[in-house]
Design a protein around this motif. Sequence first.
Motif, PDB file in Angstrom:
ATOM      1  N   MET A  39      59.811   7.954   0.286  1.00 24.01           N
ATOM      2  CA  MET A  39      60.829   6.956  -0.074  1.00 24.01           C
ATOM      3  C   MET A  39      62.223   7.494   0.191  1.00 24.01           C
ATOM      4  O   MET A  39      63.084   6.782   0.693  1.00 24.01           O
ATOM      5  CB  MET A  39      60.724   6.586  -1.560  1.00 24.01           C
ATOM      6  N   ARG A  40      62.439   8.750  -0.147  1.00 23.48           N
ATOM      7  CA  ARG A  40      63.777   9.325  -0.019  1.00 23.48           C
ATOM      8  C   ARG A  40      64.168   9.592   1.431  1.00 23.48           C
ATOM      9  O   ARG A  40      65.342   9.770   1.729  1.00 23.48           O
ATOM     10  CB  ARG A  40      63.891  10.579  -0.878  1.00 23.48           C
ATOM     11  N   LYS A  41      63.192   9.621   2.337  1.00 19.56           N
ATOM     12  CA  LYS A  41      63.533   9.720   3.762  1.00 19.56           C
ATOM     13  C   LYS A  41      64.269   8.468   4.213  1.00 19.56           C
ATOM     14  O   LYS A  41      65.181   8.528   5.028  1.00 19.56           O
ATOM     15  CB  LYS A  41      62.275   9.904   4.611  1.00 19.56           C
ATOM     16  N   ASP A  42      63.845   7.320   3.672  1.00 23.13           N
ATOM     17  CA  ASP A  42      64.470   6.055   4.046  1.00 23.13           C
ATOM     18  C   ASP A  42      65.715   5.743   3.232  1.00 23.13           C
ATOM     19  O   ASP A  42      66.647   5.124   3.736  1.00 23.13           O
ATOM     20  CB  ASP A  42      63.469   4.900   3.883  1.00 23.13           C
ATOM     21  N   ARG A  43      65.731   6.139   1.983  1.00 27.42           N
ATOM     22  CA  ARG A  43      66.868   5.870   1.110  1.00 27.42           C
ATOM     23  C   ARG A  43      67.052   7.072   0.208  1.00 27.42           C
ATOM     24  O   ARG A  43      66.306   7.271  -0.736  1.00 27.42           O
ATOM     25  CB  ARG A  43      66.597   4.608   0.288  1.00 27.42           C
ATOM     26  N   MET A  44      68.014   7.887   0.509  1.00 28.27           N
ATOM     27  CA  MET A  44      68.197   9.223  -0.064  1.00 28.27           C
ATOM     28  C   MET A  44      68.110   9.295  -1.585  1.00 28.27           C
ATOM     29  O   MET A  44      67.568  10.226  -2.128  1.00 28.27           O
ATOM     30  CB  MET A  44      69.540   9.774   0.402  1.00 28.27           C
ATOM     31  N   THR A  45      68.621   8.304  -2.279  1.00 33.78           N
ATOM     32  CA  THR A  45      68.726   8.448  -3.736  1.00 33.78           C
ATOM     33  C   THR A  45      67.706   7.618  -4.518  1.00 33.78           C
ATOM     34  O   THR A  45      67.923   7.320  -5.682  1.00 33.78           O
ATOM     35  CB  THR A  45      70.146   8.080  -4.198  1.00 33.78           C
ATOM     36  N   MET A  46      66.597   7.285  -3.898  1.00 32.88           N
ATOM     37  CA  MET A  46      65.546   6.611  -4.653  1.00 32.88           C
ATOM     38  C   MET A  46      65.012   7.596  -5.682  1.00 32.88           C
ATOM     39  O   MET A  46      64.680   8.730  -5.343  1.00 32.88           O
ATOM     40  CB  MET A  46      64.412   6.162  -3.732  1.00 32.88           C
ATOM     41  N   ILE A  47      64.947   7.169  -6.934  1.00 33.62           N
ATOM     42  CA  ILE A  47      64.640   8.033  -8.081  1.00 33.62           C
ATOM     43  C   ILE A  47      65.710   9.124  -8.117  1.00 33.62           C
ATOM     44  O   ILE A  47      65.590  10.170  -7.522  1.00 33.62           O
ATOM     45  CB  ILE A  47      63.210   8.610  -8.052  1.00 33.62           C
ATOM     46  N   GLN A  48      66.772   8.829  -8.845  1.00 30.60           N
ATOM     47  CA  GLN A  48      67.971   9.657  -8.809  1.00 30.60           C
ATOM     48  C   GLN A  48      67.960  10.874  -9.713  1.00 30.60           C
ATOM     49  O   GLN A  48      68.685  11.821  -9.467  1.00 30.60           O
ATOM     50  CB  GLN A  48      69.202   8.806  -9.173  1.00 30.60           C
TER      51      GLN A  48
END
Length: 133
Positions: A39-48
């Motif tokens: 997930m974080r590859k696509d959107r860096m701050t998913m689950i912050q």
Amino acid sequence: MYLISAGIGRTGTFIALDVLSRYGEEHDKINVIEFVKAMRKDRMTMIQNADQYVFLYHALYVYFRRKANFISRTEFIELYGEIEKPEKRRRLRNEFNAVISLKPHYTADDYGTGRRYMKLSFTNSVLPVVYQG
């Protein structure tokens, strides 16, 4: 001062919960770390933050621990239509007891910590649960 949030941490947490719970049901296994990395590859701050990550594990634990009995609307009406019958009430009591068994057990230390961090609570009638890890 108000903090503005894009909601991607919370949103990412719930996306992960949704996907991992479905995947776990189908494949009988999950890999939280790898999914969060993907997930974080696509959107860096998913689950912050760590609290969101801990929440994800806790929610998955509760989800997989439950005994799901999904029934159709027709079955629901048949099962619970005559709710005053003793066997129907017994069934509901058993379900309720299963739900109660999922609640966390707090210690005196948890109570003391909650009292120390009352400023984190939105209301004075609820003690905050503070994870110390």
